[in-house]
Design a protein around this motif. Structure first.
Motif, PDB file in Angstrom:
ATOM      1  N   GLY A  35      31.408 104.184  27.397  1.00  0.00           N
ATOM      2  CA  GLY A  35      30.377 103.833  28.285  1.00  0.00           C
ATOM      3  C   GLY A  35      30.855 103.835  29.877  1.00  0.00           C
ATOM      4  N   TRP A  36      29.902 104.169  30.602  1.00  0.00           N
ATOM      5  CA  TRP A  36      29.865 103.920  32.091  1.00  0.00           C
ATOM      6  C   TRP A  36      29.401 102.656  32.583  1.00  0.00           C
ATOM      7  CZ3 TRP A  36      33.209 106.703  34.852  1.00  0.00           C
ATOM      8  CH2 TRP A  36      33.593 107.848  34.438  1.00  0.00           C
ATOM      9  N   PHE A  37      30.172 101.675  33.398  1.00  0.00           N
ATOM     10  CA  PHE A  37      29.681 100.590  34.031  1.00  0.00           C
ATOM     11  C   PHE A  37      29.741 100.689  35.540  1.00  0.00           C
ATOM     12  CE2 PHE A  37      30.236  99.546  29.675  1.00  0.00           C
ATOM     13  CZ  PHE A  37      29.433  98.407  29.421  1.00  0.00           C
ATOM     14  N   ARG A  38      29.219 100.013  36.315  1.00  0.00           N
ATOM     15  CA  ARG A  38      29.343 100.021  37.724  1.00  0.00           C
ATOM     16  C   ARG A  38      29.312  98.524  38.079  1.00  0.00           C
ATOM     17  NH1 ARG A  38      24.049 102.840  40.291  1.00  0.00           N
ATOM     18  NH2 ARG A  38      22.448 101.356  39.825  1.00  0.00           N
ATOM     19  N   LEU A  39      30.259  98.027  39.274  1.00  0.00           N
ATOM     20  CA  LEU A  39      30.113  96.925  39.977  1.00  0.00           C
ATOM     21  C   LEU A  39      30.138  97.105  41.293  1.00  0.00           C
ATOM     22  CD1 LEU A  39      30.640  93.949  39.504  1.00  0.00           C
ATOM     23  CD2 LEU A  39      33.016  94.275  39.641  1.00  0.00           C
ATOM     24  N   ALA A  40      29.062  96.443  41.918  1.00  0.00           N
ATOM     25  CA  ALA A  40      29.096  96.287  43.431  1.00  0.00           C
ATOM     26  C   ALA A  40      28.814  94.836  44.031  1.00  0.00           C
ATOM     27  CB  ALA A  40      27.338  96.822  43.518  1.00  0.00           C
ATOM     28  N   PRO A  41      29.403  94.708  45.193  1.00  0.00           N
ATOM     29  CA  PRO A  41      29.831  93.431  45.593  1.00  0.00           C
ATOM     30  C   PRO A  41      28.414  92.550  45.616  1.00  0.00           C
ATOM     31  CG  PRO A  41      30.880  95.102  47.102  1.00  0.00           C
ATOM     32  CD  PRO A  41      29.688  95.792  46.004  1.00  0.00           C
ATOM     33  N   GLY A  42      28.642  91.394  44.871  1.00  0.00           N
ATOM     34  CA  GLY A  42      27.284  90.485  44.886  1.00  0.00           C
ATOM     35  C   GLY A  42      26.422  90.673  43.770  1.00  0.00           C
ATOM     36  N   LYS A  43      26.941  91.761  42.943  1.00  0.00           N
ATOM     37  CA  LYS A  43      25.958  92.059  41.808  1.00  0.00           C
ATOM     38  C   LYS A  43      26.868  91.800  40.454  1.00  0.00           C
ATOM     39  CE  LYS A  43      23.122  95.309  44.028  1.00  0.00           C
ATOM     40  NZ  LYS A  43      21.682  93.977  43.981  1.00  0.00           N
ATOM     41  N   GLU A  44      26.037  91.708  39.317  1.00  0.00           N
ATOM     42  CA  GLU A  44      27.063  91.624  38.120  1.00  0.00           C
ATOM     43  C   GLU A  44      27.424  92.949  37.568  1.00  0.00           C
ATOM     44  OE1 GLU A  44      24.429  89.670  34.968  1.00  0.00           O
ATOM     45  OE2 GLU A  44      22.888  91.480  35.358  1.00  0.00           O
ATOM     46  N   ARG A  45      28.372  93.061  36.830  1.00  0.00           N
ATOM     47  CA  ARG A  45      28.817  94.261  36.313  1.00  0.00           C
ATOM     48  C   ARG A  45      27.425  94.908  35.280  1.00  0.00           C
ATOM     49  NH1 ARG A  45      34.819  95.623  34.117  1.00  0.00           N
ATOM     50  NH2 ARG A  45      34.851  94.400  36.181  1.00  0.00           N
ATOM     51  N   GLU A  46      27.172  96.249  35.624  1.00  0.00           N
ATOM     52  CA  GLU A  46      25.981  96.753  35.100  1.00  0.00           C
ATOM     53  C   GLU A  46      26.180  98.071  34.242  1.00  0.00           C
ATOM     54  OE1 GLU A  46      21.725  98.923  36.690  1.00  0.00           O
ATOM     55  OE2 GLU A  46      23.460  98.913  37.955  1.00  0.00           O
ATOM     56  N   GLY A  47      25.597  97.837  33.121  1.00  0.00           N
ATOM     57  CA  GLY A  47      25.891  99.118  32.242  1.00  0.00           C
ATOM     58  C   GLY A  47      24.840 100.272  32.717  1.00  0.00           C
ATOM     59  N   TYR A  94      32.548 102.556  39.582  1.00  0.00           N
ATOM     60  CA  TYR A  94      32.360 102.998  38.517  1.00  0.00           C
ATOM     61  C   TYR A  94      33.540 102.969  37.435  1.00  0.00           C
ATOM     62  CZ  TYR A  94      27.924 104.212  40.113  1.00  0.00           C
ATOM     63  OH  TYR A  94      26.871 104.291  40.760  1.00  0.00           O
ATOM     64  N   TYR A  95      33.200 102.101  36.216  1.00  0.00           N
ATOM     65  CA  TYR A  95      34.375 102.029  35.411  1.00  0.00           C
ATOM     66  C   TYR A  95      33.975 102.518  34.041  1.00  0.00           C
ATOM     67  CZ  TYR A  95      35.901  98.362  38.308  1.00  0.00           C
ATOM     68  OH  TYR A  95      36.450  97.528  39.249  1.00  0.00           O
ATOM     69  N   CYS A  96      35.040 103.311  33.323  1.00  0.00           N
ATOM     70  CA  CYS A  96      34.779 104.095  31.936  1.00  0.00           C
ATOM     71  C   CYS A  96      35.364 103.014  31.086  1.00  0.00           C
ATOM     72  CB  CYS A  96      35.590 105.101  31.832  1.00  0.00           C
ATOM     73  SG  CYS A  96      35.747 105.884  30.359  1.00  0.00           S
ATOM     74  N   ALA A  97      34.595 102.601  30.071  1.00  0.00           N
ATOM     75  CA  ALA A  97      35.138 101.851  28.879  1.00  0.00           C
ATOM     76  C   ALA A  97      34.861 102.267  27.481  1.00  0.00           C
ATOM     77  CB  ALA A  97      34.260 100.486  29.179  1.00  0.00           C
ATOM     78  N   ALA A  98      35.569 101.858  26.565  1.00  0.00           N
ATOM     79  CA  ALA A  98      35.517 102.362  25.227  1.00  0.00           C
ATOM     80  C   ALA A  98      36.042 101.298  24.128  1.00  0.00           C
ATOM     81  CB  ALA A  98      36.976 103.386  25.037  1.00  0.00           C
ATOM     82  N   ASP A  99      35.546 101.463  23.033  1.00  0.00           N
ATOM     83  CA  ASP A  99      35.831 100.638  21.812  1.00  0.00           C
ATOM     84  C   ASP A  99      35.495 101.348  20.698  1.00  0.00           C
ATOM     85  OD1 ASP A  99      35.958  97.473  21.596  1.00  0.00           O
ATOM     86  OD2 ASP A  99      34.221  98.162  19.981  1.00  0.00           O
ATOM     87  N   TRP A 100      36.195 100.982  19.955  1.00  0.00           N
ATOM     88  CA  TRP A 100      36.369 101.679  18.116  1.00  0.00           C
ATOM     89  C   TRP A 100      35.028 101.182  17.347  1.00  0.00           C
ATOM     90  CZ3 TRP A 100      41.853 100.918  19.120  1.00  0.00           C
ATOM     91  CH2 TRP A 100      42.554 101.794  19.400  1.00  0.00           C
ATOM     92  N   ALA A 101      34.452  99.921  17.614  1.00  0.00           N
ATOM     93  CA  ALA A 101      33.324  99.258  16.946  1.00  0.00           C
ATOM     94  C   ALA A 101      31.957 100.010  17.168  1.00  0.00           C
ATOM     95  CB  ALA A 101      33.183  97.977  17.142  1.00  0.00           C
ATOM     96  N   THR A 108      20.708  97.582  21.886  1.00  0.00           N
ATOM     97  CA  THR A 108      20.959  96.162  22.466  1.00  0.00           C
ATOM     98  C   THR A 108      22.223  95.666  22.815  1.00  0.00           C
ATOM     99  OG1 THR A 108      20.841  95.236  20.501  1.00  0.00           O
ATOM    100  CG2 THR A 108      18.685  95.227  21.202  1.00  0.00           C
ATOM    101  N   THR A 109      23.233  96.449  22.413  1.00  0.00           N
ATOM    102  CA  THR A 109      24.712  96.072  22.944  1.00  0.00           C
ATOM    103  C   THR A 109      25.238  96.851  23.949  1.00  0.00           C
ATOM    104  OG1 THR A 109      25.514  96.852  20.816  1.00  0.00           O
ATOM    105  CG2 THR A 109      24.683  94.729  20.668  1.00  0.00           C
ATOM    106  N   TRP A 110      25.060  98.122  23.861  1.00  0.00           N
ATOM    107  CA  TRP A 110      25.861  98.915  24.652  1.00  0.00           C
ATOM    108  C   TRP A 110      26.173  98.748  26.091  1.00  0.00           C
ATOM    109  CZ3 TRP A 110      24.473 101.149  29.305  1.00  0.00           C
ATOM    110  CH2 TRP A 110      23.213 101.393  29.526  1.00  0.00           C
ATOM    111  N   GLY A 111      25.257  98.043  26.646  1.00  0.00           N
ATOM    112  CA  GLY A 111      25.155  97.588  28.099  1.00  0.00           C
ATOM    113  C   GLY A 111      26.089  96.166  28.264  1.00  0.00           C
ATOM    114  N   ARG A 112      26.547  95.794  27.141  1.00  0.00           N
ATOM    115  CA  ARG A 112      27.399  94.451  27.356  1.00  0.00           C
ATOM    116  C   ARG A 112      28.641  94.570  27.692  1.00  0.00           C
ATOM    117  NH1 ARG A 112      24.570  91.216  22.134  1.00  0.00           N
ATOM    118  NH2 ARG A 112      22.592  91.060  23.112  1.00  0.00           N
ATOM    119  N   PRO A 113      29.390  94.423  28.689  1.00  0.00           N
ATOM    120  CA  PRO A 113      30.725  94.774  29.167  1.00  0.00           C
ATOM    121  C   PRO A 113      32.052  93.880  28.188  1.00  0.00           C
ATOM    122  CG  PRO A 113      29.495  94.240  31.047  1.00  0.00           C
ATOM    123  CD  PRO A 113      28.721  93.941  30.076  1.00  0.00           C
TER     124      PRO A 113
END
Length: 129
Positions: A35-47, A94-101, A108-113
């Motif tokens: 997944g790709w996520f992004r984090l901006a100042p004053g905002k929550e981490r967004e999928g 912008y962050y790259c993330a990974a999981d084996w599950a 409903t779950t892909w955007g949850r950090p």
């Protein structure tokens, strides 16, 4: 050891485009959620987007209006995020993330950090007017 390394960020003018990449190494499983996520100042981490490498199923944040496209190479070691028509509000780390599950990559779950166990250090995207 699992490692994720992002690249491709930079400073661009509004309306421009960028293609971010994430090089993954150290994975022993053949299928994973990326997944790709992004984090901006004053905002929550967004999928932003996610892809399940086994099936190729993709997921996107509706608010991004189709300007973001996620993809992977054939070896599934590189994750891409193509961004077009960049806007100042796209400015973020912008962050790259990974999981084996497999359950991490659902509608409903892909955007949850918290569902991702591995993260890169991020690449900065700055968009000016």
């Amino acid at each position: 050891q699992v490692q994720l390394v992002e690249s491709g960020g930079g400073s661009v003018r509004a309306g421009g485009s960028l293609r971010l990449s994430c090089e993954a190494s150290g994975f022993t499983g053949s299928s994973r959620c990326m997944g790709w996520f992004r984090l901006a100042p004053g905002k929550e981490r967004e999928g932003v987007a996610a892809i399940y490498t086994g099936s190729g199923s993709t997921y996107y944040a509706d608010s991004l209006k189709g300007r973001f496209t996620i993809s992977q190479d054939n070896a599934k070691n590189t994750l891409w995020l193509q961004i077009i028509s960049l806007k100042p509000e796209d400015t973020a780390m912008y962050y790259c993330a990974a999981d084996w599950a497999r359950r991490t990559c659902t509608s409903t779950t892909w955007g949850r950090p918290t569902g991702y166990n591995y993260w890169g250090q991020g690449t900065q995207v700055t968009v000016s007017s």
